[in-house]
Design a protein around this motif. Structure first.
Motif, PDB file in Angstrom:
ATOM      1  N   TYR A  23      14.122  73.757  28.804  1.00  0.00           N
ATOM      2  CA  TYR A  23      14.755  74.620  29.796  1.00  0.00           C
ATOM      3  C   TYR A  23      16.191  74.861  29.378  1.00  0.00           C
ATOM      4  O   TYR A  23      16.920  73.932  29.049  1.00  0.00           O
ATOM      5  N   GLU A  24      16.602  76.127  29.371  1.00  0.00           N
ATOM      6  CA  GLU A  24      17.981  76.484  29.081  1.00  0.00           C
ATOM      7  C   GLU A  24      18.508  77.306  30.249  1.00  0.00           C
ATOM      8  O   GLU A  24      17.909  78.322  30.609  1.00  0.00           O
ATOM      9  N   GLN A  25      19.609  76.881  30.833  1.00  0.00           N
ATOM     10  CA  GLN A  25      20.210  77.586  31.966  1.00  0.00           C
ATOM     11  C   GLN A  25      20.965  78.813  31.483  1.00  0.00           C
ATOM     12  O   GLN A  25      21.841  78.715  30.636  1.00  0.00           O
ATOM     13  N   LYS A  26      20.614  79.981  32.001  1.00  0.00           N
ATOM     14  CA  LYS A  26      21.355  81.209  31.719  1.00  0.00           C
ATOM     15  C   LYS A  26      22.499  81.318  32.711  1.00  0.00           C
ATOM     16  O   LYS A  26      22.405  80.827  33.841  1.00  0.00           O
ATOM     17  N   SER A  27      23.544  81.988  32.295  1.00  0.00           N
ATOM     18  CA  SER A  27      24.631  82.240  33.243  1.00  0.00           C
ATOM     19  C   SER A  27      24.136  83.239  34.283  1.00  0.00           C
ATOM     20  O   SER A  27      23.191  84.003  34.051  1.00  0.00           O
ATOM     21  N   MET A  28      24.770  83.233  35.429  1.00  0.00           N
ATOM     22  CA  MET A  28      24.396  84.157  36.502  1.00  0.00           C
ATOM     23  C   MET A  28      24.520  85.608  36.018  1.00  0.00           C
ATOM     24  O   MET A  28      23.663  86.446  36.309  1.00  0.00           O
ATOM     25  N   GLU A  29      25.548  85.901  35.270  1.00  0.00           N
ATOM     26  CA  GLU A  29      25.768  87.252  34.776  1.00  0.00           C
ATOM     27  C   GLU A  29      24.661  87.681  33.813  1.00  0.00           C
ATOM     28  O   GLU A  29      24.146  88.798  33.889  1.00  0.00           O
ATOM     29  N   ASP A  30      24.286  86.794  32.887  1.00  0.00           N
ATOM     30  CA  ASP A  30      23.222  87.116  31.932  1.00  0.00           C
ATOM     31  C   ASP A  30      21.884  87.299  32.639  1.00  0.00           C
ATOM     32  O   ASP A  30      21.102  88.187  32.297  1.00  0.00           O
ATOM     33  N   PHE A  31      21.621  86.456  33.626  1.00  0.00           N
ATOM     34  CA  PHE A  31      20.370  86.553  34.367  1.00  0.00           C
ATOM     35  C   PHE A  31      20.316  87.874  35.130  1.00  0.00           C
ATOM     36  O   PHE A  31      19.297  88.566  35.155  1.00  0.00           O
ATOM     37  N   TYR A  32      21.426  88.267  35.748  1.00  0.00           N
ATOM     38  CA  TYR A  32      21.504  89.538  36.466  1.00  0.00           C
ATOM     39  C   TYR A  32      21.239  90.697  35.502  1.00  0.00           C
ATOM     40  O   TYR A  32      20.450  91.598  35.796  1.00  0.00           O
ATOM     41  N   VAL A  78      18.749  86.746  41.761  1.00  0.00           N
ATOM     42  CA  VAL A  78      19.670  85.883  41.020  1.00  0.00           C
ATOM     43  C   VAL A  78      20.332  84.879  41.965  1.00  0.00           C
ATOM     44  O   VAL A  78      20.441  83.697  41.644  1.00  0.00           O
ATOM     45  N   SER A  79      20.754  85.342  43.120  1.00  0.00           N
ATOM     46  CA  SER A  79      21.392  84.445  44.084  1.00  0.00           C
ATOM     47  C   SER A  79      20.455  83.332  44.486  1.00  0.00           C
ATOM     48  O   SER A  79      20.847  82.166  44.561  1.00  0.00           O
ATOM     49  N   TYR A  80      19.197  83.675  44.747  1.00  0.00           N
ATOM     50  CA  TYR A  80      18.201  82.675  45.138  1.00  0.00           C
ATOM     51  C   TYR A  80      17.980  81.674  44.013  1.00  0.00           C
ATOM     52  O   TYR A  80      17.978  80.471  44.239  1.00  0.00           O
ATOM     53  N   GLN A  81      17.815  82.151  42.795  1.00  0.00           N
ATOM     54  CA  GLN A  81      17.550  81.268  41.656  1.00  0.00           C
ATOM     55  C   GLN A  81      18.730  80.346  41.373  1.00  0.00           C
ATOM     56  O   GLN A  81      18.545  79.187  41.034  1.00  0.00           O
ATOM     57  N   MET A  82      19.926  80.850  41.496  1.00  0.00           N
ATOM     58  CA  MET A  82      21.096  80.069  41.135  1.00  0.00           C
ATOM     59  C   MET A  82      21.445  79.017  42.182  1.00  0.00           C
ATOM     60  O   MET A  82      22.131  78.058  41.889  1.00  0.00           O
ATOM     61  N   THR A  83      20.998  79.174  43.408  1.00  0.00           N
ATOM     62  CA  THR A  83      21.302  78.170  44.420  1.00  0.00           C
ATOM     63  C   THR A  83      20.268  77.058  44.420  1.00  0.00           C
ATOM     64  O   THR A  83      20.393  76.088  45.158  1.00  0.00           O
TER      65      THR A  83
END
Length: 122
Positions: free
Chosen positions: A58-67, A84-89
């Motif tokens: 698993y590699e965490q993407k930044s919120m900006e990259d995911f968006y 993105v908001s749901y995934q990041m929280t």
């Protein structure tokens, strides 16, 4: 990036079938909450590794990259922003075991789903 929602559609559809095929009186005005396996992203990766027989990390993407990825797939801003908001929280619903009573079988797990769909990840 692969995003797996633990909400398993078979459980949801089996629940709907049970409710719609049984008497109205049995389910009249009832509200049934649904949830699924509460796994971390690392635990999901470990399940994929186990079932597929190869290392998955698993590699965490930044919120900006995911968006940007979501927008790149054609999502609207509103949908991408909320997703993105749901995934990041890291909100995660817990398993609602009472649903097993409605569908008259044990709930499926993420591991069950991965096993059934392993060929799609080869």
């Amino acid at each position: 990036m692969l995003c797996i929602c633990s909400f398993l559609l078979t459980d949801i559809s089996d629940c709907a079938v049970a409710i719609l095929s049984e008497s109205i009186e049995k389910h009249d005005r009832n509200i049934y909450e649904m949830g699924a396996d509460n796994l971390s992203n690392e635990q999901r990766a470990a399940l994929f590794s186990k079932v597929l027989g190869r290392p998955i990390t698993y590699e965490q993407k930044s919120m900006e990259d995911f968006y940007k990825t979501c927008i790149g797939f054609g999502m609207s801003h509103s949908l991408a922003f909320n997703f993105v908001s749901y995934q990041m929280t890291e909100k995660c619903m817990s398993t609602i075991l009472q649903i097993a009573l409605l569908i008259n079988r044990p709930l499926r797990t993420v591991e069950d789903w991965i096993k059934e769909n392993a060929s799609a990840f080869q």
